[in-house]
Structures are given as structure tokens and as C-alpha cells.
Write a protein that holds these residues in place. Structure first.
Motif, PDB file in Angstrom:
ATOM      1  N   ASN A 194      26.305   4.205 -28.432  1.00  0.00           N
ATOM      2  CA  ASN A 194      25.163   4.833 -27.763  1.00  0.00           C
ATOM      3  C   ASN A 194      25.317   4.865 -26.251  1.00  0.00           C
ATOM      4  O   ASN A 194      24.338   5.083 -25.531  1.00  0.00           O
ATOM      5  CB  ASN A 194      23.872   4.100 -28.121  1.00  0.00           C
ATOM      6  N   ALA A 195      26.530   4.615 -25.754  1.00  0.00           N
ATOM      7  CA  ALA A 195      26.816   4.619 -24.312  1.00  0.00           C
ATOM      8  C   ALA A 195      25.939   3.631 -23.562  1.00  0.00           C
ATOM      9  O   ALA A 195      25.422   3.920 -22.477  1.00  0.00           O
ATOM     10  CB  ALA A 195      26.666   6.022 -23.733  1.00  0.00           C
ATOM     11  N   VAL A 196      25.756   2.440 -24.140  1.00  0.00           N
ATOM     12  CA  VAL A 196      25.020   1.362 -23.477  1.00  0.00           C
ATOM     13  C   VAL A 196      25.982   0.603 -22.572  1.00  0.00           C
ATOM     14  O   VAL A 196      27.093   0.251 -22.984  1.00  0.00           O
ATOM     15  CB  VAL A 196      24.392   0.408 -24.510  1.00  0.00           C
ATOM     16  N   ILE A 197      25.562   0.332 -21.346  1.00  0.00           N
ATOM     17  CA  ILE A 197      26.394  -0.423 -20.412  1.00  0.00           C
ATOM     18  C   ILE A 197      26.310  -1.894 -20.790  1.00  0.00           C
ATOM     19  O   ILE A 197      25.256  -2.526 -20.659  1.00  0.00           O
ATOM     20  CB  ILE A 197      25.940  -0.207 -18.961  1.00  0.00           C
ATOM     21  N   VAL A 198      27.414  -2.447 -21.248  1.00  0.00           N
ATOM     22  CA  VAL A 198      27.466  -3.840 -21.678  1.00  0.00           C
ATOM     23  C   VAL A 198      27.690  -4.769 -20.496  1.00  0.00           C
ATOM     24  O   VAL A 198      27.182  -5.888 -20.473  1.00  0.00           O
ATOM     25  CB  VAL A 198      28.567  -4.022 -22.745  1.00  0.00           C
ATOM     26  N   ASP A 199      28.475  -4.323 -19.508  1.00  0.00           N
ATOM     27  CA  ASP A 199      28.712  -5.143 -18.328  1.00  0.00           C
ATOM     28  C   ASP A 199      29.084  -4.245 -17.156  1.00  0.00           C
ATOM     29  O   ASP A 199      29.528  -3.107 -17.346  1.00  0.00           O
ATOM     30  CB  ASP A 199      29.825  -6.161 -18.568  1.00  0.00           C
ATOM     31  N   VAL A 200      28.887  -4.768 -15.956  1.00  0.00           N
ATOM     32  CA  VAL A 200      29.180  -4.049 -14.722  1.00  0.00           C
ATOM     33  C   VAL A 200      29.751  -5.039 -13.729  1.00  0.00           C
ATOM     34  O   VAL A 200      29.361  -6.208 -13.701  1.00  0.00           O
ATOM     35  CB  VAL A 200      27.907  -3.355 -14.173  1.00  0.00           C
ATOM     36  N   GLU A 201      30.695  -4.585 -12.926  1.00  0.00           N
ATOM     37  CA  GLU A 201      31.343  -5.446 -11.934  1.00  0.00           C
ATOM     38  C   GLU A 201      31.677  -4.616 -10.704  1.00  0.00           C
ATOM     39  O   GLU A 201      32.169  -3.487 -10.810  1.00  0.00           O
ATOM     40  CB  GLU A 201      32.620  -6.055 -12.523  1.00  0.00           C
ATOM     41  N   ALA A 202      31.422  -5.180  -9.540  1.00  0.00           N
ATOM     42  CA  ALA A 202      31.822  -4.548  -8.284  1.00  0.00           C
ATOM     43  C   ALA A 202      33.202  -5.053  -7.893  1.00  0.00           C
ATOM     44  O   ALA A 202      33.533  -6.216  -8.092  1.00  0.00           O
ATOM     45  CB  ALA A 202      30.815  -4.878  -7.187  1.00  0.00           C
ATOM     46  N   SER A 203      34.019  -4.169  -7.335  1.00  0.00           N
ATOM     47  CA  SER A 203      35.365  -4.562  -6.912  1.00  0.00           C
ATOM     48  C   SER A 203      35.791  -3.706  -5.735  1.00  0.00           C
ATOM     49  O   SER A 203      35.175  -2.677  -5.427  1.00  0.00           O
ATOM     50  CB  SER A 203      36.372  -4.424  -8.060  1.00  0.00           C
ATOM     51  N   THR A 204      36.849  -4.126  -5.074  1.00  0.00           N
ATOM     52  CA  THR A 204      37.442  -3.298  -4.048  1.00  0.00           C
ATOM     53  C   THR A 204      38.131  -2.108  -4.700  1.00  0.00           C
ATOM     54  O   THR A 204      38.483  -2.143  -5.881  1.00  0.00           O
ATOM     55  CB  THR A 204      38.437  -4.110  -3.197  1.00  0.00           C
ATOM     56  N   ALA A 205      38.324  -1.043  -3.943  1.00  0.00           N
ATOM     57  CA  ALA A 205      38.743   0.238  -4.523  1.00  0.00           C
ATOM     58  C   ALA A 205      40.256   0.344  -4.655  1.00  0.00           C
ATOM     59  O   ALA A 205      40.883   1.225  -4.061  1.00  0.00           O
ATOM     60  CB  ALA A 205      38.195   1.392  -3.687  1.00  0.00           C
ATOM     61  N   ILE A 206      40.864  -0.565  -5.441  1.00  0.00           N
ATOM     62  CA  ILE A 206      42.278  -0.457  -5.787  1.00  0.00           C
ATOM     63  C   ILE A 206      42.426  -0.760  -7.271  1.00  0.00           C
ATOM     64  O   ILE A 206      41.602  -1.463  -7.861  1.00  0.00           O
ATOM     65  CB  ILE A 206      43.169  -1.390  -4.941  1.00  0.00           C
ATOM     66  N   ARG A 207      43.504  -0.240  -7.874  1.00  0.00           N
ATOM     67  CA  ARG A 207      43.666  -0.321  -9.318  1.00  0.00           C
ATOM     68  C   ARG A 207      43.812  -1.762  -9.811  1.00  0.00           C
ATOM     69  O   ARG A 207      43.277  -2.123 -10.864  1.00  0.00           O
ATOM     70  CB  ARG A 207      44.880   0.513  -9.735  1.00  0.00           C
ATOM     71  N   GLN A 208      44.539  -2.618  -9.086  1.00  0.00           N
ATOM     72  CA  GLN A 208      44.724  -3.995  -9.541  1.00  0.00           C
ATOM     73  C   GLN A 208      43.385  -4.708  -9.674  1.00  0.00           C
ATOM     74  O   GLN A 208      43.158  -5.477 -10.630  1.00  0.00           O
ATOM     75  CB  GLN A 208      45.619  -4.773  -8.570  1.00  0.00           C
ATOM     76  N   ALA A 209      42.476  -4.455  -8.725  1.00  0.00           N
ATOM     77  CA  ALA A 209      41.159  -5.090  -8.783  1.00  0.00           C
ATOM     78  C   ALA A 209      40.349  -4.566  -9.964  1.00  0.00           C
ATOM     79  O   ALA A 209      39.601  -5.325 -10.593  1.00  0.00           O
ATOM     80  CB  ALA A 209      40.412  -4.842  -7.476  1.00  0.00           C
ATOM     81  N   GLU A 210      40.494  -3.299 -10.286  1.00  0.00           N
ATOM     82  CA  GLU A 210      39.748  -2.721 -11.405  1.00  0.00           C
ATOM     83  C   GLU A 210      40.218  -3.287 -12.742  1.00  0.00           C
ATOM     84  O   GLU A 210      39.413  -3.505 -13.650  1.00  0.00           O
ATOM     85  CB  GLU A 210      39.880  -1.204 -11.372  1.00  0.00           C
ATOM     86  N   VAL A 211      41.520  -3.545 -12.878  1.00  0.00           N
ATOM     87  CA  VAL A 211      42.038  -4.150 -14.107  1.00  0.00           C
ATOM     88  C   VAL A 211      41.511  -5.576 -14.251  1.00  0.00           C
ATOM     89  O   VAL A 211      41.108  -6.002 -15.340  1.00  0.00           O
ATOM     90  CB  VAL A 211      43.579  -4.126 -14.109  1.00  0.00           C
ATOM     91  N   THR A 212      41.499  -6.321 -13.147  1.00  0.00           N
ATOM     92  CA  THR A 212      40.950  -7.677 -13.187  1.00  0.00           C
ATOM     93  C   THR A 212      39.476  -7.653 -13.526  1.00  0.00           C
ATOM     94  O   THR A 212      38.987  -8.501 -14.290  1.00  0.00           O
ATOM     95  CB  THR A 212      41.171  -8.371 -11.834  1.00  0.00           C
ATOM     96  N   ALA A 213      38.740  -6.695 -12.981  1.00  0.00           N
ATOM     97  CA  ALA A 213      37.319  -6.573 -13.288  1.00  0.00           C
ATOM     98  C   ALA A 213      37.106  -6.277 -14.773  1.00  0.00           C
ATOM     99  O   ALA A 213      36.163  -6.793 -15.384  1.00  0.00           O
ATOM    100  CB  ALA A 213      36.692  -5.476 -12.434  1.00  0.00           C
ATOM    101  N   ALA A 214      37.977  -5.468 -15.369  1.00  0.00           N
ATOM    102  CA  ALA A 214      37.862  -5.169 -16.800  1.00  0.00           C
ATOM    103  C   ALA A 214      38.030  -6.441 -17.635  1.00  0.00           C
ATOM    104  O   ALA A 214      37.288  -6.666 -18.604  1.00  0.00           O
ATOM    105  CB  ALA A 214      38.906  -4.130 -17.198  1.00  0.00           C
ATOM    106  N   LYS A 215      38.982  -7.286 -17.267  1.00  0.00           N
ATOM    107  CA  LYS A 215      39.168  -8.550 -17.995  1.00  0.00           C
ATOM    108  C   LYS A 215      37.933  -9.432 -17.871  1.00  0.00           C
ATOM    109  O   LYS A 215      37.481 -10.035 -18.855  1.00  0.00           O
ATOM    110  CB  LYS A 215      40.396  -9.281 -17.453  1.00  0.00           C
TER     111      LYS A 215
END
Length: 457
Positions: free
Chosen positions: A229-250
Motif C-alpha cells: 500500500n506504499a506505506v512508509i515504514v522508515d525514513v532517514e536523513a543522510s548526506t547526498a552521496i551514494r555511500q551514505a544512502e546505502v548505509t541509511a538503507a541498512k
């Protein structure tokens, strides 16, 4: 016939009910049924003094912020004006006709103080997730993850060269927060590379043009959603680089499991999450099927043999080239042992020079170098598993489901108008992203509730 002219006359008594003037199908009426802030009062109790003058009701401020983020009212000054004038907003905030609207400065004082110290907005967001789970909107089978750039409240033309140029007289709140998160894996510790341009008012924002437009100082908002249902399960702020986004996903996956007991069967993402380390973490440590394209640079544009043209022999730990020769990690013994994998986790398999020199396929295999080499990740098993999943029919469905998280980002920027932050620093980005995600979940609950009512009636 023209009607008579009406002249305003003051009545002696009025009988007026706000509840009667809010339509039954109004979005706020539906949202109100899913907002329970009694737990928030208990959460904040320890941050208020037991003596002194009574403060502004924190529930009133939270309800006003919910109205602002649900309807894209970005300015707190304008939010106070809208709540003062709009009957539906007054009804939702429990103000009545004569209730006083707090001053806009009250929000700033509480946001930088007790709200931030108590992590209140995170608690509010997780309360909406729990309500979505209770309403049966979270399936828990498939999650999708993605990140989107949000412009920071910083002038793109005002910057200093590198972090060393930040002077001592610029010790603002945002600068202090940046210094505090230098070791955080989703901010300063995401990469050892020092940025070339740093905003003096918000150093944690990263100067980037990755969104395809002009370069700006940006943050990344990271969403983990349940695709049912496209419910947001979690949200995280990060700096705008790919390595940070992968860490945020974990972090989001671990937090969803720890806080809500959600453990998805599959994770859907784009190629940015297809690194060898990320795939190995999903497959071997979390047991999650990665419906993610493998990040692979082995393809060649000059027509020579690619890595897929070489066959790997697991028992012999070697590659067999199209000519039948073997490529091994070592072709001779060294006096001192050497690590097989480099710092990036790749093993280089090399052919013998005399094998390549006399080979008729050398012009098609390695026309420049004297011998061919092939790299293999230490996590190649997880990469192969992801490639196998990409051949199944469910992969097509997953590619279609991934668009749901992109639609949430479009809704965030176009409808809720969060295409630029108002608050500065990592804490400001977290606060805004948590409130916006909570508003999106509440709108989702409300619209599904209204749709169910329409079906029953």
C-alpha cells in the motif's frame, strides 16, 4: 426580481458548532480518527518543569504541525494565520472559536529545545507506522528503498573551499551539528573525501548536481516502504552521496525489524544498492532476496571478451578463458604471503603471459596488455544470486512496484511542497523528513478510510 439588500446585524446570541461545519468527507476529519497524541504527552513529561507558568499545550503544537505538513503550509507564521482563519483547522487543533493560536516563535523554541531533545518527531512518525500495521496496510512481504535529493536552506553561490576554511566565528547551530556528526556513517563519515565546496551556514549539506539540474547544496531523504500500500515504514536523513544512502538503507531495515518486527522477503531498489557489499549483507546476514540490479562495470565497449565470456571453476578457484586456458589468483609463490583481495574486496585472476602471447584470440581478448586479467568480488555468490533473481518473472513485478517510492517523492515535493528545507543542519533535516513522512502516512490512512466508507455506503 432583485433581492433586498442585506445589512449585517449583530445577533444577541449565537449557537455555533465547529463540528457541524466540518464536512464528513473532509481529509482532516478522516486524519483525526488516526491521530492519538496521548502517548506524546507522557513522552514529553520529563522535559517540562514541575513548577512555573503552564506552557503552550504540546498536543496543540503537534496538531498544528500535522496540519502544516499535510497541506503543504511551509511557513510557521502562515500556518498560525491559516489555523486562526480556517474552521476545519481550528476543529482539528481543538481550539474552538475563541481559542488563541500560539505565536509562530513558540514552534522554534520548542523545536530546538524539548522536541528535538526528546526525539518527538521520530516518535510521532513511528506511531503512524504502528497505526498502519494495526489497520492491515503493511503486508511485510516486499519492501522498496530509494533516496531523493532535497535542497538545503543554503545559498548555492555562497561557499568556502573545503571544511578547513570554516572560520571560528561561524559557530552557528548548524556548524556545531556538523562537527558532531563527522563520524556518523550517513553524514561526515560516509566518505573520507573532503567536499570542494562547503556552505558556511549548513556544512553538512553536500554540493551536488546528481538530480540532473543545476548544482545545489542538498540533503537526501531515504524512504523504506512496504510496496503493498506504499506505506512508509522508515525514513532517514543522510548526506547526498551514494555511500551514505546505502548505509541509511541498512539502518532502516534493521530498525524496521527491531521496532516493528517487520522482516521482508525481498528488497527492491535501483542499481545504487547493487554493490557487492550491500548484496552480501542482504543475502548472507539478513536472508532477504535482493531484487536489485547488480552494480557491474565488467561490460566492454570495444568488442573484446567480457567477464561473462569466462567460466568460473569453483573447485579449482580459477577462470577458464574462451581458448581453454586458466586464469588464477597467483601464478607463482611469493616469499611473503600477499592478500588475495584488494581493499575494495576484489580478487584479480591473471592469465600467464606466454599463454596469451601465443593465443590466436589475443586481439579479441586483450589487445593492449600482455596478459588478460579478470576481477571477481569476494561476494560474487550474492551477486550471482541477484542475477538469477533478475531472470524470474517476479522481477518484472518488482520493477513496477519500485515506482511507488518514486511517486511518494513526487508527492512530497509537489503536493507537500518539501522541495527545499526550511531548517538547517542534520537535526533540522531529520525533523522535516520525519514530519513529512508522518503526514504522508496519515494521508494514506485517511484516504483508504474514506474509500472504505464510500464502498460501505
Amino acid at each position: 426580481m432583485m433581492g433586498e439588500r442585506r445589512v449585517a446585524q449583530e445577533a444577541l446570541f449565537y449557537e455555533f458548532s465547529l463540528d457541524r461545519h466540518v464536512p464528513a468527507d473532509h481529509l482532516l476529519r478522516a486524519i483525526d480518527g488516526f491521530v492519538d497524541l496521548s502517548g506524546m504527552r507522557e513522552h514529553l513529561r520529563g522535559f517540562y518543569s514541575a513548577i512555573g507558568r503552564p506552557s503552550i499545550d504540546p498536543e496543540l503544537m503537534l496538531r498544528m504541525l500535522i496540519v502544516g505538513y499535510c497541506f503543504g503550509i511551509r511557513s510557521e507564521r502562515r500556518l498560525c494565520e491559516e489555523v486562526h482563519l480556517n474552521l476545519a483547522y481550528r476543529w482539528f487543533c481543538r481550539l474552538g472559536l475563541e481559542g488563541d493560536v500560539p505565536d509562530h516563535s513558540t514552534f522554534s523554541k520548542n523545536r530546538h529545545g524539548r522536541f528535538r531533545e526528546s526525539d518527538l518527531f521520530r516518535q510521532l512518525f513511528e506511531a503512524t507506522v504502528r497505526r498502519c500495521i494495526d489497520e492491515g496496510l503493511v503486508g511485510g512481504d516486499g519492501f522498496a528503498v530509494d533516496a531523493s535529493l532535497i535542497r538545503a536552506e543554503a545559498n548555492r553561490q555562497t561557499y568556502v573551499e573545503g571544511t578547513q576554511s570554516l572560520s571560528a566565528d561561524l559557530q552557528t547551530r548548524a556548524v556545531e551539528e556538523y562537527l558532531a556528526v563527522l563520524d556518523d556513517a550517513v553524514f561526515g563519515g560516509a566518505t573520507p573525501v573532503e567536499p570542494k565546496r562547503v556552505s558556511p551556514v549548513d556544512p553538512a549539506a553536500r554540493y551536488t548536481a546528481a538530480h540532473g539540474g543545476r548544482a545545489d547544496f542538498c540533503y537526501s531523504t531515504n524512504y523504506l516502504i512496504d510496496v503493498e500500500n506504499a506505506v512508509i515504514v522508515d525514513v532517514e536523513a543522510s548526506t547526498a552521496i551514494r555511500q551514505a544512502e546505502v548505509t541509511a538503507a541498512k539502518r532502516m531495515i534493521e530498525r524496521a525489524a527491531g521496532h516493528h518486527g517487520l522482516w521482508p522477503r525481498k528488497l527492491i531498489g535501483d542499481t545504487g544498492y547493487g554493490s557487492a557489499d550491500m548484496l552480501a549483507w542482504l543475502v548472507h546476514e539478513r536472508g532477504i532476496e535482493p531484487h536489485v540490479p547488480v552494480f557491474d562495470k565488467s561490460t566492454r565497449s570495444d568488442g573484446s571478451f567480457e567477464r561473462s565470456d569466462f567460466t568460473f571453476d569453483h573447485e579449482d578457484d580459477s577462470y577458464v578463458c574462451p581458448a581453454g586456458k586458466r586464469l588464477r589468483p597467483r601464478n607463482r609463490n611469493f616469499a611473503s604471503p600477499r592478500p588475495e583481495a584488494d581493499k575494495d574486496g576484489f580478487i584479480r585472476y591473471r592469465a600467464r603471459q606466454h599463454d596469451c602471447g601465443s593465443c590466436a584470440l589475443k586481439p579479441q581478448c586483450t589487445p593492449i596488455l600482455p596478459a588478460r586479467k579478470v576481477t571477481r568480488s569476494i561476494h560474487e555468490g550474492a551477486r550471482d544470486f541477484a542475477r538469477t533473481l533478475a531472470q524470474e518473472d517476479e522481477w518484472i513485478t518488482s520493477r513496477r512496484e519500485r515506482k511507488k517510492v518514486e511517486m511518494l517523492f513526487a508527492h512530497l515535493k509537489r503536493i507537500l511542497r518539501l522541495d527545499r528545507l526550511r531548517l538547517r543542519g542534520p537535526s533540522g533535516a531529520r525533523d522535516e523528513f520525519h514530519l513529512a513522512a508522518a503526514a504522508q502516512n496519515l494521508r494514506k490512512l485517511a484516504k483508504i478510510s474514506l474509500a472504505r466508507q464510500a464502498v460501505t455506503t
